[in-house]
Each structure stands twice: as C-alpha cells, then as structure tokens.
Design an enzyme around this catalytic site. Structure first.
Site, mmCIF file in Angstrom:
data_model
loop_
_atom_site.group_PDB
_atom_site.id
_atom_site.type_symbol
_atom_site.label_atom_id
_atom_site.label_comp_id
_atom_site.label_asym_id
_atom_site.label_seq_id
_atom_site.Cartn_x
_atom_site.Cartn_y
_atom_site.Cartn_z
ATOM 1 N N CYS A 85 0.834 -1.206 0.000
ATOM 2 C CA CYS A 85 0.000 0.000 0.000
ATOM 3 C C CYS A 85 0.872 1.260 0.000
ATOM 4 C CB CYS A 85 -1.004 -0.051 1.152
ATOM 5 S SG CYS A 85 -2.315 1.154 0.957
ATOM 6 N N HIS A 172 -3.570 -5.528 0.178
ATOM 7 C CA HIS A 172 -3.025 -5.965 1.476
ATOM 8 C C HIS A 172 -3.006 -7.489 1.555
ATOM 9 C CE1 HIS A 172 -2.804 -2.077 3.574
ATOM 10 N NE2 HIS A 172 -3.768 -1.735 2.744
ATOM 11 N N GLU A 174 -1.825 -9.274 3.772
ATOM 12 C CA GLU A 174 -1.952 -9.715 5.165
ATOM 13 C C GLU A 174 -3.396 -9.799 5.636
ATOM 14 O OE1 GLU A 174 -1.037 -6.854 4.077
ATOM 15 O OE2 GLU A 174 -1.721 -5.188 5.321
#
Ligand code: XMP
Length: 516
Positions: A85, A172, A174
């Site tokens: 990001c 993202h 994660e």
C-alpha cells in the site's frame, strides 16, 4: 548464530501488526521497526535481517511531511523488499513512477488481474480478489520496473524492479479477504528472501531461559508483579525456572478482580512451584480511595498510584532486589502509529511503564517480543493450567473499568456476579474461545421493573463480547439469541437489583472495548 528476521518498517498504518503476525504464523520471526530508524535498525547486531516489508500509512505519500526514502536509500539496504500500500507508493515515487491522488480510489474487495506471472504471484489465479484501502494510486510504473498485476480500474496493483528483489503491491496480502494473500507473503519470504519458515514461539522458551540466566547476575534478586493474567503468570513461571528462590512474586488483590480469581491465581502460582509468593490483600485500601470518584481516568490514576505504593512497600522488605520483571508483551510496547503519526492517548494503561521509578530497578521483560497467542503457546509448553492460559484478557484496573461512574460495593457485587455468568454461559455454549473478551458492565442508569407485583428500580447491565486479533481493533460478536436470552435471564434472576440487560453492538473503533 544470529537469529533471522523480517523487519516490518512501520509508517503508522492500521495493518502493521497484522503483517508482523502473518509472517510469524508462516514461521518467520518478524519485528516492527519505526520508519525513523530506517535503515540503521535494519542492520541490528542481534538479528540477521533477510527481508524488509514497508507497511501502510494513514497519509498520502506526496504530502509535504510524509515519510519518504530515495531510490538510493532503498537500493543501499541490499535485502529483498516488499512495499505494501503506502510502501508500494513510496517505492514507486522513489523510482520516479507516476502517482495520482483521488483519481482511482479503491476500498475493500477489488479484482486484481495478473499481467506477468512472477514468483510472487505464482499461486494466485489470473484474476483474484485483493483487499484495498487507498486514495492514491500508482498510475504509471517507474522506469526499470515491471508491472505484475493491475487493478480493475487500471492502477498498478503489483510491480517488481527488473533486476533487484524490490516489490510493491497496492493490495493488502496480510488481510484475510485477499485471496491467497498468505501464499503471496510466503512466496516473498521463502522464494525471494530465503527464509526456512521454521520459527515457532515455543522455541523461545529455552532461548528466553538462557537470556534470563545471562542477564541476571547470580547474587541479585528479581521482583515480579503478577496480575493473574496469562502474561504475568507466564513471566513468573519462566523466571522461576531459572532463578528459583531469587524470584519474589508480588500479587496484589485490589478488590476489583473477577469472581474467585485471587484464590485461583495464588493456587496456580503455588502449584507451579513459585517459592516466594507475596500475596497482598488490599481491597479496603483501593475501595476507600475510589469512594466518590466517577471519572474513568481518575479511577485509573488512583488504582495505578495505590498499586505502585503497595509494590514499593513490599519491595523495600526484600533483600538484594535489583530487577523488576513485568509481563509486557509486544503490542504493549510497539503501538502501531507511535512512529510519528501522533496517536492520541485514549486510555491510560497502567501496567505499561506504571511501576515506581523511585525503586531504581532494572527491567526484565522476557515476553516483550511475543504476541498474546504466542504467549499462550509458551504458557502451555510451561505447563500453566488451561484456565489461566485461555482466560480472556482482563484490564489492570479490573472491574473498575466495567463500572460506569462511582465504584460502590453494590455495583461491584453486581459486576462480579454478572461477569461470572457471562463467562460461564459463553463456556457452556462452546464459544468462549471464539471471542477475544466477553463481559458485563454495570451502568449508572436505572430502569423501572416489575418484580412480582411490585414496581422495582434496578441497574442497567450491558453485556459486551468482541472478536479481535490483538485488542487494537475489534468487532462486536454476533452472539446466538438463545445464549443472550440465557445470560439476560440469569443476570436478572440470580444477581438481583438489575432490571434491564442490553447487548453492545458497536465495534472498536469508534468505541473502545472496555466501558471506561
Ligand atoms: P480498550 O478498552 O482500550 O481495550 O479498547 C483494549 C484492550 O486492553 C484492555 N484494557 C486494559 N488493560 N489496563 C490494562 O491493563 C487498562 O487500563 C486497560 N483498559 C483496557 C482491554 O481489556 C482490552 O483487551
């Protein structure tokens, strides 16, 4: 041999801890490094840093004061790098890519199209869902980079330097909503950085014991503040393995504990072989100082001060004490956002840095690099009983933060009984371990009731249950209606002086988890 790690450079983004946790779940030890310490801390003597992840940030990369690195800075570190990001945008800017603010804004689930199948995207389908949260976007990749994927609206979703292992992803990986997000991270860690993925939190037990033995000289003693929670009990048991009679555990019952908690904690510590256990029954002292106090921060301050005083009194009686052990864990220490984004004080958490400086003790915090679930694994390995290992986190100031307004004896009684019912019912329904916390709050409001044939006034009790990974953000738990019905009936019927039970349906943010 130095331990290997991946360093997560923190720009204050909300997902920094999540990135660190995902790496650890994949078997790679991770540490968060504030961007202000980049690149010096990357070359720490204690670790061999095999990879760097640049995290997200709550700002735009082209704002005047936003953190930036030059292409030279990035090339100089010589280890594989993944920007996520903001990190992706920072890399694009450093290498002269084109960024635009506000033209392509994507939030939530977004379709990502693979353009070139590099090792990073080896496991994902040609089109996959990426979790996005960005206002700015990379509209043209920097010269010398290859585009690996585009978003459905044409922004660069993934890119790679043509010669060096420098990657950027706009989505993202994660976040669980990113399809195959863990595989993308794993490819970076294994194939790009060369990690073996064999790190386990329980491996830390022997390492930690060796570190404690090497840190505390043989003629010095340690005092340990035990609150009864899994962090402090694990700290005490770990230290006890190495120090035995040189460890003094101080457990203060401030009168604001959960039902039967003080007895249970003392019994456990004795069973775990803690020889020097100082159990201070101080309920009177705390409750008399809390009389008439309504303000939540004032309540926390009083409890913190009183605790420190008692601790100091007890410590003064012990010979040759040079060390203070605390059950500080990783999120207590590294608050994402502390690195320059100016996070506001929401609540004073008195267990961190709250013990008296006048004691002039050196700190020993063996769990300071572990997350809560990792501490629980260590605790299990040490043989700490399940009821302590899996018990929900409990705030240092205890039930005082679950009582709105003044802590009176009657509200404390209601709070303790109602909390016990909530815990018991969540356990009976088999959902206790699914939630981060489930508890009851006694408000200062009353509700008119009819008990028998008579009119009655009673307290309003709030039941709150939340799901969370680390307590920093949380969603309210969608509890089963029958479970809520049982809790509600039992609180009204068994506790007494309660005429209304309500369920809290606000997440964090905007609310906090505890009531005050
Ligand atoms: P909040 O209410 O701030 O809670 O959203 C986040 C997590 O921290 C715990 N908590 C505290 N822990 N002292 C503590 O030791 C405190 O004053 C305190 N206040 C909240 C809370 O239980 C939750 O897990």
């Amino acid at each position: 041999m130095r331990s290997q790690r991946v360093a997560i450079v923190d720009f204050g983004g909300q997902y920094t801890h999540l990135i660190a946790r995902r790496c650890r779940e994949l078997g790679v030890y991770s540490e968060i490094v504030p961007f202000t310490k980049f690149p010096e801390e990357i070359f720490s003597e204690d670790y061999e840093t095999l990879g760097i992840i640049l995290s997200g940030a709550p700002r735009s990369v082209d704002e005047p004061n936003a953190p930036k690195f030059s292409a030279e800075d990035l090339l100089n570190v010589q280890v594989p790098m993944l920007g996520i990001c903001y990190g992706h945008q920072l890399i694009a800017m450093a290498f002269n890519g084109e960024l635009k603010r506000g033209t392509i804004m994507e939030y939530g689930r977004t379709c990502v199209m693979v353009v070139e199948r590099d090792v990073l995207l080896m496991d994902v389908p040609d089109q996959f869902i990426g979790w996005m949260s960005h206002m700015d976007s990379v509209v043209r990749h920097p010269p010398g980079f290859k585009v690996l994927a585009l978003t459905e609206r044409g922004a660069v979703a993934a890119m790679k330097h043509a010669e060096r292992p420098i990657y950027g992803v706009q989505f993202h990986p994660e976040v669980k909503h990113t399809q195959m997000g863990s595989s993308i991270l794993k490819r970076f860690l294994v194939d790009v950085c060369g990690f073996r993925c064999d790190w386990k939190p329980v491996d830390r037990v022997e390492e930690l014991s060796r570190e404690i033995a090497a840190t505390i000289p043989p003629d010095e003693s340690v005092i340990c503040a035990v609150s009864g929670g899994v962090d402090s009990v694990t700290t005490a048991v770990l230290l006890n393995r190495v120090l035995d009679k040189r460890l003094y555990c101080i457990f203060v019952d401030h009168g604001l504990m959960r039902k039967d908690e003080p007895e249970q904690v003392v019994a456990t510590l004795r069973r775990m072989g803690i020889a020097n256990l100082i159990f201070v029954k101080a309920a009177e002292r705390f409750l008399s100082r809390l009389k008439g106090v309504k303000d939540p921060e004032e309540k926390r301050k009083i409890i913190g001060e009183e605790f420190a005083k008692i601790f100091e009194e007890e410590a003064a009686k012990i010979p040759k004490v040079r060390w203070l052990a605390q059950g500080t864990i990783y999120p207590d220490r590294i608050e994402s956002g502390s690195a320059g984004s100016g996070s506001a004080l929401i609540k004073t958490h008195h267990n961190v840095a709250g013990l008296p400086a006048s004691l002039r003790l050196k700190l020993v915090e063996p769990l300071k690099d572990l997350y809560k679930d990792e501490v629980r694994e260590v605790a299990k390995r040490l043989g700490i009983p399940e009821e302590i290992v899996s018990r929900h986190p409990f705030p240092g100031p205890g039930l005082a933060v679950r009582i709105v307004g003044e802590v009176t004896e009657e509200k404390l009684r209601i709070c303790r009984e109602a909390n016990a019912i909530v815990e018991e019912e969540f356990k009976n329904a088999g959902v206790y371990d699914k939630v981060w916390q489930a508890f009851a709050v006694v408000t200062d409001s009353s509700w008119t009731g009819v008990m028998g044939d008579a009119r009655a006034e009673g307290y309003v009790v709030i039941v709150r249950a939340v799901e969370s990974e680390d307590g920093m953000t949380a969603d309210w738990y969608r509890a089963d209606m029958d479970l809520l019905d049982r809790i509600s009936k039992r609180i009204v019927n068994e506790v007494g002086n309660v005429t209304m039970v309500v369920y809290a349906t606000t997440s964090k943010p905007p609310s906090t988890i505890e009531a005050c």
